[in-house]
Design a protein around this motif. Structure first.
Motif, mmCIF file in Angstrom:
data_model
loop_
_atom_site.group_PDB
_atom_site.id
_atom_site.type_symbol
_atom_site.label_atom_id
_atom_site.label_comp_id
_atom_site.label_asym_id
_atom_site.label_seq_id
_atom_site.Cartn_x
_atom_site.Cartn_y
_atom_site.Cartn_z
ATOM 1 N N TYR A 1 7.144 -5.606 3.059
ATOM 2 C CA TYR A 1 7.201 -4.178 2.731
ATOM 3 C C TYR A 1 8.197 -3.966 1.600
ATOM 4 O O TYR A 1 8.993 -4.852 1.277
ATOM 5 N N TYR B 1 -1.393 2.700 -3.308
ATOM 6 C CA TYR B 1 -2.124 1.452 -3.097
ATOM 7 C C TYR B 1 -3.292 1.384 -4.061
ATOM 8 O O TYR B 1 -3.894 2.390 -4.407
ATOM 9 N N LEU C 1 4.845 2.778 17.123
ATOM 10 C CA LEU C 1 5.618 2.719 18.353
ATOM 11 C C LEU C 1 5.367 1.397 19.078
ATOM 12 O O LEU C 1 6.301 0.714 19.511
ATOM 13 N N LEU C 2 4.092 1.036 19.165
ATOM 14 C CA LEU C 2 3.749 -0.226 19.835
ATOM 15 C C LEU C 2 4.396 -1.405 19.128
ATOM 16 O O LEU C 2 4.946 -2.314 19.746
ATOM 17 N N TYR C 3 4.297 -1.348 17.815
ATOM 18 C CA TYR C 3 4.831 -2.446 17.031
ATOM 19 C C TYR C 3 6.345 -2.578 17.225
ATOM 20 O O TYR C 3 6.868 -3.661 17.484
ATOM 21 N N ALA D 1 2.165 2.892 6.152
ATOM 22 C CA ALA D 1 1.576 1.565 5.945
ATOM 23 C C ALA D 1 2.556 0.602 5.298
ATOM 24 O O ALA D 1 2.420 -0.620 5.429
ATOM 25 N N ASN D 2 3.538 1.137 4.592
ATOM 26 C CA ASN D 2 4.534 0.281 3.956
ATOM 27 C C ASN D 2 5.581 -0.094 5.004
ATOM 28 O O ASN D 2 6.586 0.573 5.163
ATOM 29 N N GLY D 3 5.311 -1.149 5.714
ATOM 30 C CA GLY D 3 6.262 -1.567 6.732
ATOM 31 C C GLY D 3 5.673 -1.645 8.125
ATOM 32 O O GLY D 3 6.364 -1.975 9.066
ATOM 33 N N ASN D 4 4.403 -1.313 8.254
ATOM 34 C CA ASN D 4 3.746 -1.414 9.553
ATOM 35 C C ASN D 4 2.575 -2.382 9.418
ATOM 36 O O ASN D 4 1.564 -2.053 8.805
ATOM 37 N N PRO D 5 2.680 -3.580 9.980
ATOM 38 C CA PRO D 5 1.616 -4.565 9.780
ATOM 39 C C PRO D 5 0.312 -4.193 10.456
ATOM 40 O O PRO D 5 -0.723 -4.777 10.159
ATOM 41 N N PHE D 6 0.333 -3.206 11.356
ATOM 42 C CA PHE D 6 -0.895 -2.811 12.036
ATOM 43 C C PHE D 6 -1.616 -1.664 11.325
ATOM 44 O O PHE D 6 -2.711 -1.294 11.705
ATOM 45 N N ALA D 7 -0.990 -1.086 10.331
ATOM 46 C CA ALA D 7 -1.604 0.059 9.658
ATOM 47 C C ALA D 7 -2.499 -0.413 8.523
ATOM 48 O O ALA D 7 -2.237 -1.431 7.893
ATOM 49 N N GLN D 8 -3.561 0.317 8.290
ATOM 50 C CA GLN D 8 -4.437 0.010 7.165
ATOM 51 C C GLN D 8 -4.006 0.874 5.979
ATOM 52 O O GLN D 8 -4.106 2.091 6.048
ATOM 53 N N PRO D 9 -3.501 0.255 4.916
ATOM 54 C CA PRO D 9 -3.043 1.063 3.774
ATOM 55 C C PRO D 9 -4.150 1.951 3.237
ATOM 56 O O PRO D 9 -5.297 1.532 3.178
ATOM 57 N N LEU E 1 1.270 5.917 17.020
ATOM 58 C CA LEU E 1 1.213 5.059 18.201
ATOM 59 C C LEU E 1 1.344 3.587 17.828
ATOM 60 O O LEU E 1 2.061 2.818 18.465
ATOM 61 N N SER F 1 -8.533 0.610 13.361
ATOM 62 C CA SER F 1 -8.113 0.889 11.987
ATOM 63 C C SER F 1 -7.225 -0.208 11.449
ATOM 64 O O SER F 1 -6.913 -0.255 10.276
ATOM 65 N N SER F 2 -6.802 -1.108 12.303
ATOM 66 C CA SER F 2 -5.736 -2.014 11.905
ATOM 67 C C SER F 2 -6.227 -3.360 11.407
ATOM 68 O O SER F 2 -5.521 -4.049 10.703
ATOM 69 N N PHE G 1 4.832 -9.890 7.699
ATOM 70 C CA PHE G 1 4.369 -8.872 6.754
ATOM 71 C C PHE G 1 5.446 -8.645 5.699
ATOM 72 O O PHE G 1 6.572 -9.130 5.827
#
Lengths: 774, 268
Positions: free
Chosen positions: A739, A691, B6-8, B232-240, B3, A516-517, A737
C-alpha cells in the motif's frame, strides 16, 4: 447445432453398447482391506502379473478384473503393506469374489507413503490432471502452526495455487476458488475454509485422503468449472475401539472410533476446536474495568465429523456421514455487541449395493447448507444480515462391467437449492414515534439436475479410452437452462515406460459466488443462475506425456492445458454486495482463458521420497466494463511456480521433511496517481488514490522453505509422535500486500509518499503432539 | 469501517502481532495528469472552486495548481467567471483556486452548470440540481450503565423521490473534524421515519453538532467511490475501484450542499 449433438449422442451410445462378446473370460471382483483396522485400501493394485493385467481399487477398496478361464496368480499390493498373493481358478458360472487382506508392512519405510497409487498405475491411468494425497503423507509434511491441512498440501502440486500467504483456497489452472466442486461422501461443501481461508474445514483425523481433478473430468462430476476435490472420510475401525488426537498451538483434536457390532458396523466421531477465545477471554478479564482498554474480540472455530457404516450383508452397505463446523467471531461490551458466525452443515446417507460381479450401485441422499450471519446491536437499535444456501440432493450411480474391456458408469442426480440472499433486518426497540424497523432480502429456489453415461474402454494393452456425456440443467425463476457436457480422455502406451495422454472436458456452473474481493471471505454469497444471470461454461483440453525413469523409481509427467471460460462474473465498481435487493444489476459478464504447462517429477519408494513440480501458466479475464475492455491477469495468474518436497526417513523413529516453494508474485492493482479531495467544511482533506489498469503490478516473488521432524515415541499403549515444524525457515518477508502511505511531520503536514510492503508470517516454529490409544 | 476491513484487522490481530511492514521502491508508469475539480455551491455563500491536477503518486506533495484554468458557472441564463486567485481559508481549513463574489441563492430545482478549461485544451463540465433540505426531526440520547451515551438522530424520508444522505457528527464545533460520518440511501426504508444511531461514545456535558446532508445521487456515488478507493489502498481483500466523478472530462465533484444542522448538549 441440435443435429450435431444428436449425432454425437448416437455415436456415443453406439460406442458404449458394443461390448465385445468374448466368451472365454470371467469377471472376478472383491475388496482390498487392511488387516489391522479393516479399512478399505483405495488405489491398491490388484493384478495378474503373468498376464500383464491389473487394476486399481476404487474409493471403496473394490476391484474388478476380467480374466481368461484357467489358473492364475492374483497379487495385491499397496505401499506400506506386505504384498498379498493367492492362486485362483477362473471358470464359467457363478460370480467369483476374492476379498484380499493386506498386512501392515514390516519394512522400516512403511510410514513414508507418498501416494496410494504406484508410479506404474499413474503411468497407465487414462485420467489426467489427478492429484491424490493421503492424510498419512500430509501429516509428515511441515505445516503452518503445525496444523495439518490436506488442502494446503495440495497447493504444493503443479497447477494448483494458493490465493495468498497461508490461505487454504485452491486456484486450479486459472480458475477461481468458487469454481471448485468440493465433496465429502457425495455432499457438496460450499465453504471449505475456516478463519478467512487460513485453515481448511477438513480435520485431518477424520479424513483418509483427498483426490483433486484439475482437468479431464469424468462425466459423473459437474456443476463447477475448474476442479473437483473428493474428500474421502475415514471409516471407524470395526475390530476394536481406539482414541486418537493431537495437541497443537492453534487447536486440539480428538477422535474416537470403533465397532458398534463387530465386523458389521462401526463409528467414527472426530472433533476439533481452537483456543484463541480461551486466551483472549482471560486477557479481557485481567484488563476488566481499565479506562482505555478495548476488549479483544472472541474468535473460535470448531468442527465435528461423524461417520457410521453398517454392512447389511455381503452385497449391501450403508454409510451415514455428518459434518458440522462453525466459525464464531464477536464481542459484547457495555451495550454494544457484534457477532459474525459462519459454517457448513452436512449430512449424507449412502447405500452401496452390488447386484453381481458386473453391476454395482450407489445411491445417496445428502443435505448441505452454508450460512453466514452478522448481528450488531447498540442500545435500542439492532440489525442482522444473513445469507444461506441449502441443498437436498438425491444421487444414483451405477458401475457396469462389460466384456471386452468396457466399464460403463451411468447415473443421475437432482438437487433442490434454496437461497437466502442478503436477509437484512433492522429493528428499533423504541416504537413511540413510529415503527422504524425494516427488513429486506430475497429467497430463491432452484432445481439442478444432471445425468451422465461414460465408458472406460481398454481397447488393447496399449490404448485405453474414457469418454462420456453429461446432460445437465438448472431451473430458477421460470427459466431453465440445459447443456450437454462431453468428456473424453485417451492414453496410449508407446512403451512400458512411456505413455501419451490427452483429454477434453466441457463443464457448466449454474451457481455463482458473489465476492468482491477475489479471495474467499465467509460473507461471500452464493447466487443462482436466473433469466438475467446465465450459467458459466468452461472447456479444457490437455495433452500429457508420462515417462518412468531410472528403473521405474521416478515418474516424470508433463501436461499442457488450455482452458477457455465464458460468462465469467465480476461486479461493477462501487457495487453494494451486502444489502442489495437487486444484486444481479451489479453483475458484469465476461470471459476468461488460462493456459500453461505442468512438469512433475516424483519418487515414492525408498528412504528418500518426494516430488518436484514446475508450472508455467497464464490466467486472464476480460470484461467490457473493466479495464476499458482490455483483458487483465487474474490475481492468481502465476507465471512460474516451483515446489520441491522431500521426505527422508533417518530411522524407524525419525523422519525429516522439507518443502520449498517459489512463485511469481501475485498480480495486484496499485494506484498510479492521487488526488486531494478537500471535502466540505467539517471534513479533513483526503488523499484519494487513482487506479488505472486492473492487476497491472506484481508483488515480489514468493518463496519459502518449511522444515519438519517427526519423532515417533514409544508409549506404553498405542502410538504417539511429536512433530516439530518450522514454517518459513529462513524468515523470508514475503509480500502479502502493498500500500501507499502518506508520510507526515510532527504537525501532520505531508512530507512525502512511500510504498509499504506488508508481510504476514515470519519464521514460525511449532510443535504438535499426536497420540493414538487402542 | 467496512466489514472486510474489520475482518482483516481482526484476523491480523489474532494471527500475528509482529511488525511486518517495510518500505519498498516501486516504479510507477508515466502518468498524464488530468484536471481535478472540486466545487460545492452553498446557499448564501460565494462561488468558489478548486482546480488542480492529478499527481503521480510519489510526486512532491505540493498542490499541482493549474494557473491557466478558467472556471465558469452558469445558471438561469447567467454565466459567471471565477477568477484565479489561490487562497486558503484558515477558518474552514480549505483552499480555493478560483472564486467570485457572486452569492449562491438557488432554490430547489434550480440547475447550475460548471465549465473548466485550460491552455492544454482540457475541458471539464458538470451540472447540479439544487435539492430541498431534509430537516432533522429530533436528536436524542440514551445512557448505559457506564454513564456513556449513544446518540439517536431522527428524520423523515420523502416517499416520492429516491433520496441520498450524508450524516456527520462533530464534537463542540464542525472545525474539530468529524468523529462519525457515513452515507446512506432510502432504498430500504423509503418514506419512513429514519433513525441513525451511534455507539456509546458520549458523556454528560458533551456538545455534539449533528449534520444531515441531502445529496444528489451522483455526489453520493462520488463519495462512496472515493471512500472505496481509499479503503482499497491498504486492504488486501478490497477490489480497487475507480473514483466515479460527478463531472465529465476529468475527475472531481460539482454539487450543491443542502443540510440541516443541530447542536445538542448531552445531559442526563
Amino acid at each position: 447445432m441440435q443435429k450435431k449433438f444428436t449425432l454425437l449422442f448416437i455415436l456415443f451410445i453406439c460406442l458404449i453398447i458394443i461390448p465385445t462378446l468374448a466368451q472365454n473370460t470371467a469377471t472376478i471382483s472383491g475388496r482390498v482391506h487392511a488387516a489391522n483396522d479393516n479399512q478399505s485400501l483405495i488405489g491398491a493394485t490388484v493384478s495378474v502379473p503373468a498376464l500383464g493385467i491389473g487394476t486399481v481399487t476404487d474409493v471403496d477398496g473394490h476391484y474388478t478384473l476380467q480374466l481368461p478361464f484357467g489358473s492364475h496368480t492374483l497379487q495385491a499390493t499397496y505401499v506400506g503393506y506386505e504384498p498379498y498373493t493367492t492362486y485362483i481358478e477362473v471358470t464359467g458360472g457363478d460370480a467369483l469374489v476374492y476379498n484380499l487382506m493386506l498386512q501392515v508392512g514390516s519394512s522400516q519405510l512403511q510410514e513414508v507413503v507418498i501416494e496410494a497409487n504406484t508410479l506404474e498405475q499413474k503411468l497407465n491411468d487414462t485420467r489426467m490432471g489427478v492429484e491424490r494425497l493421503s492424510t498419512k503423507e500430509a501429516k509428515l509434511l511441515p505445516a503452518l502452526f503445525g496444523e495439518v491441512d490436506l488442502v494446503k498440501t495440495l497447493q504444493l502440486k503443479p497447477g494448483v495455487q494458493s490465493g495468498g500467504e497461508g490461505a487454504s483456497g485452491l486456484y486450479v489452472r486459472g480458475g477461481g476458488p468458487d469454481q471448485n466442486l468440493v465433496m465429502v461422501d457425495d455432499a457438496v461443501v460450499y465453504n471449505p475454509s475456516h478463519l478467512l481461508g487460513f485453515f481448511s474445514v477438513f480435520n485431518p483425523d477424520a479424513v483418509r485422503s483427498v483426490e483433486l481433478y484439475k482437468g479431464g473430468f469424468p462425466a459423473q462430476y459437474g456443476g463447477r468449472l475448474s476442479s473437483v476435490l473428493e474428500v474421502d472420510m475415514n471409516e471407524g475401525n470395526n475390530e476394536s475401539l481406539a482414541a486418537s488426537g493431537g495437541l497443537g498451538l492453534i487447536s486440539s483434536r480428538l477422535t474416537f472410533d470403533g465397532p458398534i457390532q463387530e465386523g458389521k458396523a462401526s463409528f467414527l466421531i472426530s472433533a476439533r476446536r481452537t483456543y484463541f477465545d480461551v486466551i483472549t477471554k482471560q486477557i479481557n478479564k485481567l484488563n476488566e474495568g481499565k479506562e482505555d482498554y478495548n476488549q479483544i474480540p472472541d474468535y473460535r472455530f470448531y468442527d465435528l465429523n461423524t461417520k457410521l457404516n453398517y454392512k447389511l450383508g455381503e452385497k449391501d452397505e450403508l454409510f451415514l456421514t455428518g459434518y458440522f463446523g462453525r466459525d464464531s467471531f464477536g464481542f459484547d461490551q457495555s451495550g454494544f455487541s457484534f457477532g459474525l458466525d459462519w459454517g457448513n452443515t452436512i449430512g449424507s446417507l449412502q447405500w452401496k449395493h452390488k447386484f453381481d460381479n458386473k453391476l454395482f450401485f450407489s445411491t445417496s441422499l445428502t443435505s448441505t447448507s452454508y450460512k453466514h450471519s452478522i448481528s450488531n446491536s447498540v442500545g435500542d437499535l439492532s440489525y442482522s444480515l444473513t445469507s444461506k444456501i441449502q441443498d437436498i440432493t438425491l444421487k444414483t450411480d451405477f458401475d457396469l462391467l462389460l466384456d471386452g474391456g468396457h466399464s460403463i458408469q451411468f447415473g443421475a442426480l437432482a438437487t433442490r437449492h434454496a437461497f437466502t440472499i442478503g436477509q437484512f433486518n433492522f429493528d428499533v426497540g423504541d416504537k413511540s414515534i413510529e415503527d422504524m424497523s425494516y427488513s429486506t432480502g430475497k429467497n430463491y429456489e432452484a432445481a439442478e439436475f444432471g445425468a451422465y453415461v461414460s465408458d472406460n474402454f481398454e481397447v488393447n494393452p496399449l490404448l485405453s479410452l474414457s469418454y462420456g456425456l453429461r446432460f445437465s440443467g438448472f431451473s430458477s425463476r421460470g427459466k431453465t437452462y440445459t447443456a450437454l457436457e462431453p468428456r473424453a480422455a485417451a492414453k496410449y502406451s508407446l512403451s512400458e515406460s512411456l505413455s501419451l495422454k490427452a483429454s477434453y472436458a466441457s463443464m457448466m456452473q449454474y451457481i455463482h459466488l458473489v465476492s468482491s474481493s477475489g479471495a474467499s471471505l465467509p460473507t461471500d454469497i452464493w447466487y443462482p443462475s436466473t433469466p438475467y444471470v446465465k450459467p458459466q461454461r468452461s472447456q479444457q483440453v490437455a495433452l500429457g506425456v508420462s515417462k518412468l525413469l531410472w528403473n521405474g523409481s521416478f515418474l516424470l509427467t508433463n501436461e499442457a492445458y488450455y482452458k477457455w471460460m465464458n460468462r465469467q462474473i465480476d461486479f461493477r465498481d462501487g457495487a453494494n454486495l451486502f444489502v442489495n435487493n437487486n444484486l444481479e444489476n451489479d453483475f458484469l459478464f465476461g470471459k476468461g482463458e488460462s493456459y500453461g504447462n505442468e512438469i512433475y517429477l516424483e519418487k515414492i519408494k525408498g528412504r528418500t521420497t518426494g516430488w518436484l513440480g514446475y508450472t508455467l501458466s497464464w490466467a486472464y479475464r476480460q470484461f467490457d466494463e473493466i479495464n476499458n475492455g482490455r483483458r487483465f491477469p487474474t490475481r492468481y495468474d502465476r507465471r512460474h511456480d516451483i515446489s520441491l518436497v522431500v521426505l527422508h526417513q533417518i530411522s524407524k523413529r525419525i523422519s525429516l521433511t522439507g518443502a520449498f516453494v517459489y512463485g511469481t508474485g501475485n498480480a495486484y492493482s496499485l494506484p498510479v496517481a492521487r488526488i486531494i479531495v478537500q471535502d466540505v467544511e467539517g471534513r479533513e482533506a483526503a488523499v484519494v488514490p487513482v487506479y488505472n489498469d486492473r492487476n497491472s503490478f506484481r508483488l515480489p516473488a514468493y518463496h519459502r522453505l518449511d522444515l519438519g521432524i517427526v519423532l515417533k515415541l514409544k508409549p506404553k499403549h498405542g502410538e504417539a509422535d511429536l512433530t516439530f515444524n518450522v514454517y518459513n525457515a529462513y524468515n523470508r518477508r514475503n509480500a502479502y500486500f502493498v500500500y501507499f502511505e502518506r508520510v507526515t511531520d510532527e504537525h501532520d503536514r505531508t512530507e512525502t509518499f512511500e510504498a509499504k510492503q506488508v508481510s504476514l508470517f515470519p519464521i514460525i516454529p511449532s510443535v504438535t503432539y499426536n497420540f493414538k490409544f487402542r | 469501517m467496512k466489514l472486510s476491513t474489520l475482518l482483516y484487522l481482526c484476523s491480523l490481530l489474532l494471527m500475528v502481532s509482529c511488525d511486518m511492514d517495510k518500505t519498498i521502491d516501486i516504479d510507477l508508469p508515466p502518468h498524464t495528469p488530468q484536471l481535478v475539480v472540486e466545487c460545492y455551491l452553498e446557499q448564501g455563500k460565494p462561488f468558489r472552486a478548486t482546480v488542480l491536477e492529478t499527481s503521480s503518486y510519489f510526486d512532491a506533495p505540493t498542490p499541482p495548481l493549474v494557473p491557466d484554468a478558467e472556471v465558469h458557472i452558469s445558471y438561469n441564463g447567467q454565466r459567471v467567471k471565477l477568477q484565479y486567485n489561490p487562497t486558503f481559508n484558515e477558518k474552514q481549513s480549505k483552499g480555493f483556486t478560483h472564486s467570485s463574489n457572486k452569492i449562491m441563492r438557488g432554490q430547489p430545482g434550480d440547475v447550475y452548470s460548471i465549465e473548466v478549461t485550460d491552455g492544454k485544451g482540457r475541458k471539464v463540465t458538470g451540472y447540479t440540481t439544487v435539492l430541498p433540505k431534509v430537516p432533522i426531526d429530533s436528536v436524542k440520547w440514551q445512557f448505559n450503565e457506564n454513564d456513556k451515551a449513544l446518540l439517536l438522530t431522527y428524520f423523515k424520508d420523502n416517499p416520492n423521490t429516491a433520496n441520498y444522505y450524508r450524516y456527520m457528527t462533530h464534537r463542540d464545533s464542525v472545525r474539530n473534524g468529524s468523529n462519525r460520518e457515513f452515507t446512506l440511501t432510502d432504498n430500504l426504508n423509503n418514506g419512513k421515519q429514519i433513525v441513525i444511531g451511534s455507539n456509546y461514545n458520549y458523556e454528560s456535558g458533551d456538545t455534539v453538532v449533528v449534520s444531515l446532508f441531502h445529496l444528489e445521487k451522483k455526489y453520493y456515488d462520488f463519495l462512496r467511490s472515493a471512500d472505496d478507493a481509499e479503503d482499497a489502498n491498504g486492504n488486501p481483500f478490497a477490489q480497487p475501484s475507480r473514483v466515479i466523478s460527478t463531472v465529465e472530462g476529468g475527475i472531481g465533484v460539482f454539487t450543491n450542499l443542502v443540510y440541516d444542522r443541530r447542536t445538542v448538549i448531552i445531559a442526563r
